[in-house]
Scaffold this motif. Structure first.
Motif, mmCIF file in Angstrom:
data_model
loop_
_atom_site.group_PDB
_atom_site.id
_atom_site.type_symbol
_atom_site.label_atom_id
_atom_site.label_comp_id
_atom_site.label_asym_id
_atom_site.label_seq_id
_atom_site.Cartn_x
_atom_site.Cartn_y
_atom_site.Cartn_z
ATOM 1 N N MET A 1 0.846 -1.181 0.000
ATOM 2 C CA MET A 1 0.000 0.000 0.000
ATOM 3 C C MET A 1 0.886 1.236 0.000
ATOM 4 N N SER A 2 0.665 2.171 -0.924
ATOM 5 C CA SER A 2 1.555 3.310 -1.078
ATOM 6 C C SER A 2 0.836 4.620 -0.839
ATOM 7 N N LEU A 3 1.626 5.675 -0.668
ATOM 8 C CA LEU A 3 1.065 7.012 -0.532
ATOM 9 C C LEU A 3 0.339 7.434 -1.805
ATOM 10 N N LYS A 4 0.820 6.937 -2.936
ATOM 11 C CA LYS A 4 0.217 7.330 -4.213
ATOM 12 C C LYS A 4 -1.250 6.915 -4.268
ATOM 13 N N ALA A 5 -1.565 5.717 -3.759
ATOM 14 C CA ALA A 5 -2.946 5.245 -3.799
ATOM 15 C C ALA A 5 -3.843 6.112 -2.933
ATOM 16 N N ILE A 6 -3.351 6.512 -1.769
ATOM 17 C CA ILE A 6 -4.127 7.380 -0.885
ATOM 18 C C ILE A 6 -4.322 8.744 -1.532
ATOM 19 N N ALA A 7 -3.237 9.273 -2.113
ATOM 20 C CA ALA A 7 -3.304 10.580 -2.761
ATOM 21 C C ALA A 7 -4.293 10.579 -3.922
ATOM 22 N N LYS A 8 -4.277 9.526 -4.731
ATOM 23 C CA LYS A 8 -5.187 9.428 -5.866
ATOM 24 C C LYS A 8 -6.633 9.351 -5.405
ATOM 25 N N GLU A 9 -6.888 8.567 -4.374
ATOM 26 C CA GLU A 9 -8.244 8.404 -3.864
ATOM 27 C C GLU A 9 -8.816 9.718 -3.344
ATOM 28 N N LEU A 10 -7.974 10.543 -2.702
ATOM 29 C CA LEU A 10 -8.437 11.787 -2.083
ATOM 30 C C LEU A 10 -8.244 13.010 -2.964
ATOM 31 N N GLY A 11 -7.582 12.823 -4.128
ATOM 32 C CA GLY A 11 -7.333 13.954 -5.013
ATOM 33 C C GLY A 11 -6.326 14.934 -4.458
ATOM 34 N N LEU A 12 -5.323 14.404 -3.743
ATOM 35 C CA LEU A 12 -4.280 15.232 -3.146
ATOM 36 C C LEU A 12 -2.924 14.856 -3.722
ATOM 37 N N SER A 13 -1.941 15.706 -3.484
ATOM 38 C CA SER A 13 -0.587 15.366 -3.917
ATOM 39 C C SER A 13 0.038 14.382 -2.930
ATOM 40 N N VAL A 14 1.012 13.625 -3.401
ATOM 41 C CA VAL A 14 1.714 12.679 -2.538
ATOM 42 C C VAL A 14 2.404 13.423 -1.400
ATOM 43 N N THR A 15 2.930 14.610 -1.719
ATOM 44 C CA THR A 15 3.615 15.409 -0.690
ATOM 45 C C THR A 15 2.663 15.793 0.433
ATOM 46 N N THR A 16 1.440 16.218 0.071
ATOM 47 C CA THR A 16 0.457 16.603 1.090
ATOM 48 C C THR A 16 0.080 15.416 1.965
ATOM 49 N N VAL A 17 -0.122 14.261 1.337
ATOM 50 C CA VAL A 17 -0.460 13.057 2.093
ATOM 51 C C VAL A 17 0.670 12.703 3.056
ATOM 52 N N SER A 18 1.893 12.758 2.573
ATOM 53 C CA SER A 18 3.049 12.431 3.402
ATOM 54 C C SER A 18 3.165 13.368 4.586
ATOM 55 N N ARG A 19 2.994 14.666 4.328
ATOM 56 C CA ARG A 19 3.131 15.646 5.411
ATOM 57 C C ARG A 19 1.987 15.523 6.417
ATOM 58 N N ALA A 20 0.801 15.160 5.939
ATOM 59 C CA ALA A 20 -0.334 14.963 6.839
ATOM 60 C C ALA A 20 -0.083 13.793 7.776
ATOM 61 N N LEU A 21 0.442 12.699 7.244
ATOM 62 C CA LEU A 21 0.692 11.510 8.060
ATOM 63 C C LEU A 21 1.862 11.695 9.025
ATOM 64 N N ASN A 22 2.747 12.628 8.702
ATOM 65 C CA ASN A 22 3.908 12.870 9.554
ATOM 66 C C ASN A 22 3.719 14.029 10.506
ATOM 67 N N GLY A 23 2.492 14.584 10.556
ATOM 68 C CA GLY A 23 2.165 15.563 11.578
ATOM 69 C C GLY A 23 2.642 16.976 11.334
ATOM 70 N N TYR A 24 2.981 17.331 10.113
ATOM 71 C CA TYR A 24 3.412 18.707 9.837
ATOM 72 C C TYR A 24 2.241 19.658 10.034
ATOM 73 N N ASP A 25 2.517 20.850 10.621
ATOM 74 C CA ASP A 25 1.432 21.767 10.950
ATOM 75 C C ASP A 25 0.994 22.652 9.790
ATOM 76 N N ASP A 26 1.621 22.484 8.606
ATOM 77 C CA ASP A 26 1.179 23.267 7.460
ATOM 78 C C ASP A 26 0.047 22.571 6.705
ATOM 79 N N VAL A 27 -0.421 21.450 7.221
ATOM 80 C CA VAL A 27 -1.562 20.739 6.642
ATOM 81 C C VAL A 27 -2.771 20.990 7.541
ATOM 82 N N SER A 28 -3.902 21.366 6.958
ATOM 83 C CA SER A 28 -5.082 21.696 7.746
ATOM 84 C C SER A 28 -5.589 20.473 8.510
ATOM 85 N N LYS A 29 -6.311 20.728 9.605
ATOM 86 C CA LYS A 29 -6.862 19.648 10.411
ATOM 87 C C LYS A 29 -7.825 18.784 9.604
ATOM 88 N N GLU A 30 -8.619 19.442 8.744
ATOM 89 C CA GLU A 30 -9.586 18.704 7.947
ATOM 90 C C GLU A 30 -8.894 17.754 6.981
#
Length: 331
Positions: A1-30
């Motif tokens: 299971m890869s970040l790409k599959a999650i990103a494609k499903e949600l219509g987000l970039s791989v970078t955004t998905v990665s930063r969201a999962l790693n707790g970066y505060d530049d990603v919105s709570k939603e």
């Protein structure tokens, strides 16, 4: 299971998905909530090692405890450790137990620090003047002390008001008319032990009473049991007994029960710090100084450790909990 599959499903970039999962505060709570929900649905687990490299953290905390005396046979201590570990695990942080021999030339906790295998240390059973804490403070390594010590600079600590707990328990017995009050205490210089002993001594001194029934010994049921037998064989035996740990208390309770002195008109009043162990064969509700629920303590300490790792002001990480008193059925 890869970040790409999650990103494609949600219509987000791989970078955004990665930063969201790693707790970066530049990603919105939603967005973070959407990503985490999708990752959970798919059973995705991040590459922990890679995340640690990026974040500069180990996701591990060491709990330093003394070899002498060994606290692992103390049910109260072990229940607390279990709750701390459980709470930290919710944030994917491991709790490592580190036994420390204060007589050794080299300390195992320093190897963990120097090899950067932990993000912070929890130091249990502190001394009034604790060289471990002084060393950690000198090198600037984050630690939370379970107990207060004398240090040149502020530091993070969590403690119970051990002095107040024993002082008020002794005063309570004095107010009930007792004049010969024994204390069975541990024979070491750890801060919480000396604080409890001093609370007992000060309460007696204020009332003009003798401390001749004070006894110190290793923390064992056998020691509590045999010492109680010795005290009761005196020409002037105590009419009340305090213990500074529930291991001693269990031994005292067993001795009093066998002699028919735990309840009834001729009972010796008993107050046990932390109450009798859950596995005690004595099923009578004795008087006790109760510090807090193990779950509450675990959550409090885990929260403080997380805040410490995240760089919160040390002066905001100093907590003193007040004990409560339960009269029980035997005093």
């Amino acid at each position: 299971m890869s970040l790409k599959a999650i990103a494609k499903e949600l219509g987000l970039s791989v970078t955004t998905v990665s930063r969201a999962l790693n707790g970066y505060d530049d990603v919105s709570k939603e967005t973070r909530a959407r990503v985490e929900a999708e990752a959970q649905r798919r059973g995705y687990r991040p590459n922990t090692f890679a995340r640690r490299l990026k974040m500069g953290k180990i996701d591990a905390v060491g709990l330093v405890f003394p070899v002498h005396p060994v606290p692992l046979n103390n049910s109260v201590f072990m229940e607390m450790v279990g709750e701390i570990s459980h709470e930290l695990a919710r944030y994917e942080i491991d709790l490592l137990l580190i036994a420390d021999d204060d007589l050794a030339d080299k300390h195992s906790y320093m190897r963990m620090v120097q090899s950067r295998r932990v993000d912070a240390l929890i130091v249990a059973h502190t001394l009034d003047h604790d060289p471990r804490l002084a060393q950690l403070q000198a090198i600037g390594f984050p630690f939370l002390a379970l107990g207060r010590s004398q240090l040149p600079q502020p530091y993070a600590w969590f403690d119970f008001d051990n002095y107040a707990g024993m002082y008020h328990a002794t005063r309570w017995l004095i107010e009930k008319g007792h004049r010969r009050i024994a204390l069975l205490g541990e024979s070491n210089t750890q801060a919480f032990i000396t604080q409890r002993r001093q609370g007992y001594l000060d309460a007696l001194s204020e009332a003009g009473l003798s401390s001749e029934w004070l006894r110190t010994m290793p923390p064992s049921r056998r020691a509590g049991y045999t010492t109680t037998q010795d005290l009761l064989s005196l020409d002037s035996p105590p009419t009340a007994i305090l213990t500074d740990c529930n291991t001693h208390g269990d031994g005292v309770a067993m001795a009093l029960s066998q002699l028919g002195l735990l309840t009834g008109d001729n009972a010796v009043s008993l107050v046990v710090y932390d109450g009798l162990p859950q596995d005690s064969i004595v099923d009578i509700d004795v008087a006790a100084v109760i510090q807090a629920t193990r779950q509450g303590v675990g959550k409090q300490i885990a929260d403080m450790v997380l805040r410490l790792i995240n760089g919160e002001d040390i002066n905001q990480l100093q907590v003193l909990w007040q004990p409560e008193f339960s009269a029980g059925q035997t005093a």
